[in-house]
Design an enzyme around this catalytic site. Structure first.
Site, PDB file in Angstrom:
ATOM      1  N   ASP A   1     -15.244   3.394   7.817  1.00 57.06           N
ATOM      2  CA  ASP A   1     -14.162   4.301   7.430  1.00 57.06           C
ATOM      3  C   ASP A   1     -14.615   5.242   6.331  1.00 57.06           C
ATOM      4  O   ASP A   1     -14.274   6.423   6.325  1.00 57.06           O
ATOM      5  CB  ASP A   1     -12.921   3.531   6.975  1.00 57.06           C
ATOM      6  CG  ASP A   1     -11.892   4.476   6.372  1.00 57.06           C
ATOM      7  OD1 ASP A   1     -11.357   5.310   7.116  1.00 57.06           O
ATOM      8  OD2 ASP A   1     -11.673   4.414   5.145  1.00 57.06           O
TER       9      ASP A   1
ATOM     10  N   SER B   1      -7.532   4.599   9.628  1.00 61.14           N
ATOM     11  CA  SER B   1      -8.323   4.646   8.401  1.00 61.14           C
ATOM     12  C   SER B   1      -7.694   3.771   7.318  1.00 61.14           C
ATOM     13  O   SER B   1      -8.349   2.917   6.718  1.00 61.14           O
ATOM     14  CB  SER B   1      -8.436   6.101   7.936  1.00 61.14           C
ATOM     15  OG  SER B   1      -8.910   6.187   6.616  1.00 61.14           O
TER      16      SER B   1
ATOM     17  N   ARG C   1     -14.585  13.546   8.333  1.00 60.49           N
ATOM     18  CA  ARG C   1     -13.333  14.199   8.756  1.00 60.49           C
ATOM     19  C   ARG C   1     -12.886  15.217   7.705  1.00 60.49           C
ATOM     20  O   ARG C   1     -12.358  16.275   8.038  1.00 60.49           O
ATOM     21  CB  ARG C   1     -12.242  13.150   8.972  1.00 60.49           C
ATOM     22  CG  ARG C   1     -12.423  12.343  10.247  1.00 60.49           C
ATOM     23  CD  ARG C   1     -11.546  11.095  10.237  1.00 60.49           C
ATOM     24  NE  ARG C   1     -10.157  11.400   9.969  1.00 60.49           N
ATOM     25  CZ  ARG C   1      -9.337  10.634   9.239  1.00 60.49           C
ATOM     26  NH1 ARG C   1      -9.769   9.505   8.709  1.00 60.49           N
ATOM     27  NH2 ARG C   1      -8.097  10.999   9.035  1.00 60.49           N
TER      28      ARG C   1
ATOM     29  N   LYS D   1      -8.811  -0.615   6.044  1.00 61.79           N
ATOM     30  CA  LYS D   1      -9.068  -1.116   4.693  1.00 61.79           C
ATOM     31  C   LYS D   1      -8.105  -2.245   4.331  1.00 61.79           C
ATOM     32  O   LYS D   1      -8.470  -3.217   3.677  1.00 61.79           O
ATOM     33  CB  LYS D   1      -8.969   0.032   3.683  1.00 61.79           C
ATOM     34  CG  LYS D   1     -10.165   0.986   3.798  1.00 61.79           C
ATOM     35  CD  LYS D   1      -9.983   2.273   3.014  1.00 61.79           C
ATOM     36  CE  LYS D   1      -9.108   3.253   3.739  1.00 61.79           C
ATOM     37  NZ  LYS D   1      -9.316   4.670   3.375  1.00 61.79           N
TER      38      LYS D   1
ATOM     39  N   HIS E   1       0.834  -1.207   0.000  1.00 70.42           N
ATOM     40  CA  HIS E   1       0.000   0.000   0.000  1.00 70.42           C
ATOM     41  C   HIS E   1       0.863   1.248   0.000  1.00 70.42           C
ATOM     42  O   HIS E   1       1.805   1.363   0.767  1.00 70.42           O
ATOM     43  CB  HIS E   1      -0.903   0.030   1.236  1.00 70.42           C
ATOM     44  CG  HIS E   1      -1.764   1.252   1.288  1.00 70.42           C
ATOM     45  ND1 HIS E   1      -2.941   1.355   0.570  1.00 70.42           N
ATOM     46  CD2 HIS E   1      -1.609   2.439   1.933  1.00 70.42           C
ATOM     47  CE1 HIS E   1      -3.469   2.549   0.787  1.00 70.42           C
ATOM     48  NE2 HIS E   1      -2.688   3.224   1.607  1.00 70.42           N
TER      49      HIS E   1
HETATM   50  N1  URA Z   1      -6.094   8.108   3.366  1.00 72.30           N
HETATM   51  C1  URA Z   1      -7.053   7.399   3.988  1.00 72.30           C
HETATM   52  O1  URA Z   1      -7.513   6.396   3.479  1.00 72.30           O
HETATM   53  N2  URA Z   1      -7.481   7.812   5.181  1.00 72.30           N
HETATM   54  C2  URA Z   1      -7.006   8.913   5.785  1.00 72.30           C
HETATM   55  O2  URA Z   1      -7.439   9.232   6.877  1.00 72.30           O
HETATM   56  C3  URA Z   1      -6.020   9.657   5.123  1.00 72.30           C
HETATM   57  C4  URA Z   1      -5.573   9.219   3.912  1.00 72.30           C
END
Ligand code: URA
Length: 434
Positions: free
Chosen positions: A162, A184, A169, A188, A83
Site C-alpha cells: 500500500d 488502501s 497513485r 492497514k 480510524h
Molecule cells: N488514505 C489512504 O491511506 N489511502 C488512500 O488511498 C486515501 C487516503
C-alpha cells in the site's frame, strides 16, 4: 504463467481480475519485480473501469498480507480499533481512546503523522514533553495488558504494498477511486490486527470526500471489506464541513481533548466521542446498546477515570503526565492574536480545509514528509457555523511564534469565512451510522 501485460489489458477491457492475478501484481510490485509504469497503467485502468466487491476484497487482503500482520492475540479481550479518514481539528483519538480504555476496552492503536492540511495523532501526542510512539511491539502489547492502552507509530513493514501503491497513485492522478481508497485504508487496518473496527468517515469541505453521497459510498465500501475479512466493522459518517470543536493545531488540540475529558468539551466533539465510543463499547462486548454505552462513558468522564487513564498512558510512553492535569505545561506560542468579525450577522460557512492550511502556514503542519513542525501554533475558533457575530468581536485567536506568518495566515483565515444576515441552520455532526 502470468504476465503483467495481460493483467493490464484485461482490466483495460473492463473485465474483473482474479485473486491469483491480484496476488501476482501485488507481490511482484512489492518485491520490485514489476515496474512503476506497468502498475501506473493498471491503476489508471482500475480508475476508469472500477473493481467489483470481490476484487476490492482480494486487493485489500493482498496488500494487508504484503508485510507484517500484527498479532494481538497476546492481548486479552476484544481489541477494537478506530480510524478516521482525517480532517481539521480531529483530536478524537486523544479523548476517545482513554474513555473507552477506562471502560475496559483494550486499545492497541497504530497512528500516523500529519501531512498537508490534516494533522496526525502522533504529532499531537508529542505535545506531551518526552512522549514517544517509537516503542517495540512487545512494549506496545505489554502496555495494553498492563494499563489498557498504547499507541505506536506505523511500523515500516505494515502493508508495504500500500505504501508503494499510494505514493504512485499520488503522482499519477489515481487516488480518488472509491475501491482504491477503501482497500488502501482497510489493508492497514487489517494488518494492524484489531478484532473490530469503528470507522469515522468524514464528509465536507475539510474532508477527503467533499459530498455526503461520496462519503456514504466510501463508508459502505470500507465496512463491506472489513466484514468480508471477518472483522466486525461499523462506519460512522460525520461532519467535516467546519473544523471539529474549536481548536486546530497540535498542542491546542491536546488541550481541548483534555478539557473534554474534564467535562468541558465542545458540543460537536463531545457528541462525536460519545457516538464513536458507544459503537466501540458495543463492538467490544462491554455494552448491549447505545444507551448503556452512553451511561458507561458518562460515568468515566464524571469520575475522572478517563482523565486518569490518559495520564497513565502518557506516563507509560515517557511523557510528562503532569501536563494532563496542568495544561500550562504543554507547548505554548509566544503571540496570541485575535481575528475580528468584519460584519454583523451570522457565520454561514467556514471553508474547512483553508483553516487547516492556515495552521500549516503558521508551522503546525507538514508540507513534505521531512518538515519539522511547531507544536504550539494554531487557531482557536470562538464561533461556529450558525453562530451570531457582532462586527469587531473576536471570531478566533491565532497562536503563533512568527509575525510574518501571522499576517499571511490571518488574511487567508478571513477569506475562509462567509456570513449571512439570516440565521443559517446548524449542521449535525453525526450524519449516518452504517
Ligand atoms: N488514505 C489512504 O491511506 N489511502 C488512500 O488511498 C486515501 C487516503
Amino acid at each position: 504463467f502470468m504476465r503483467m501485460y495481460d493483467i493490464i489489458m484485461k482490466k483495460r477491457n473492463g473485465e474483473a481480475l482474479s485473486k491469483p492475478e491480484i496476488d501476482f501484481f501485488i507481490e511482484g510490485y512489492t518485491k520490485g519485480e514489476i515496474p512503476d509504469y506497468q502498475v501506473s497503467a493498471l491503476m489508471m485502468a482500475i480508475y476508469f473501469r472500477g473493481m467489483n466487491e470481490q476484487e476490492t476484497l482480494n486487493l485489500t487482503m493482498a496488500m494487508a498480507g504484503s508485510g507484517d500482520m500484527l498479532d494481538l492475540s497476546a492481548i486479552k479481550g476484544i481489541k477494537v480499533d478506530k480510524h478516521s479518514t482525517g480532517g481539521v481539528g480531529d483530536k478524537t483519538t486523544l479523548a476517545l481512546t482513554p474513555m473507552v480504555a477506562a471502560c475496559g476496552i483494550p486499545v492497541a492503536k497504530m497512528s500516523g503523522r500529519g501531512l498537508g492540511h490534516t494533522g496526525g495523532t502522533i504529532d499531537k501526542l508529542e505535545s506531551f514533553p518526552g512522549f514517544s510512539t517509537s516503542i517495540s511491539t512487545q512494549t506496545f502489547i505489554d502496555n495494553v495488558n498492563r494499563i489498557g492502552i498504547a499507541v505506536m507509530g506505523q511500523t515500516a513493514d505494515l502493508a508495504p504494498a500500500d505504501k508503494k501503491l499510494y505514493a504512485l497513485r499520488d503522482v499519477t492522478a489515481t487516488v480518488d477511486n472509491m475501491s482504491l481508497i477503501a482497500s488502501s485504508i482497510m489493508s492497514k487496518k487489517l494488518a494492524a490486527g484489531a478484532d473490530a473496527i469503528v470507522l469515522d468517515v468524514k464528509t465536507g469541505s475539510g474532508a477527503f470526500m467533499k459530498t455526503e453521497e461520496d462519503s456514504v459510498a466510501l463508508a459502505t465500501e470500507m465496512a463491506k471489506i472489513g466484514r468480508n475479512a471477518g472483522r466486525n466493522t461499523i462506519a460512522v459518517v460525520s461532519d467535516m464541513d467546519q473544523p471539529l470543536g474549536f481548536a486546530v493545531g497540535n498542542a491546542l488540540e491536546v488541550k481541548e481533548a483534555i478539557d473534554t475529558l474534564k467535562g468541558h468539551g465542545p458540543e460537536d466533539f463531545v457528541e462525536l466521542c460519545m457516538t464513536l465510543g458507544s459503537q466501540m463499547l458495543i463492538a467490544g462486548g462491554k455494552a448491549k446498546d447505545a444507551e448503556e454505552a452512553h451511561d458507561m462513558l458518562l460515568k468515566v468522564l464524571d469520575s475522572g477515570a478517563a482523565l486518569d487513564k490518559l495520564a497513565e498512558f502518557v506516563e507509560a510512553q515517557g511523557g510528562n503526565k503532569e501536563a494532563v492535569y496542568n495544561t500550562d505545561l504543554l507547548p505554548k506560542a509566544s503571540i496570541v492574536e485575535p481575528v475580528y468579525s468584519p460584519v454583523d450577522g451570522y457565520i454561514e460557512h467556514i471553508e474547512c480545509d483553508e483553516v487547516g492550511i492556515c495552521s500549516l502556514i503558521l508551522g503546525g503542519g507538514r508540507e513534505t514528509k521531512e518538515s519539522d513542525i511547531d507544536l504550539s501554533v494554531g487557531i482557536v475558533l470562538t464561533k461556529k457555523v450558525g453562530d451570531k457575530v457582532v462586527k469587531g468581536e473576536p471570531i478566533a485567536y491565532i497562536h503563533t511564534n512568527d509575525k510574518e506568518k501571522l499576517i499571511t495566515a490571518k488574511e487567508r483565515f478571513l477569506q475562509a469565512y462567509r456570513y449571512s444576515e439570516t440565521k443559517p441552520k446548524k449542521s449535525k455532526i453525526i450524519k449516518h451510522i452504517l
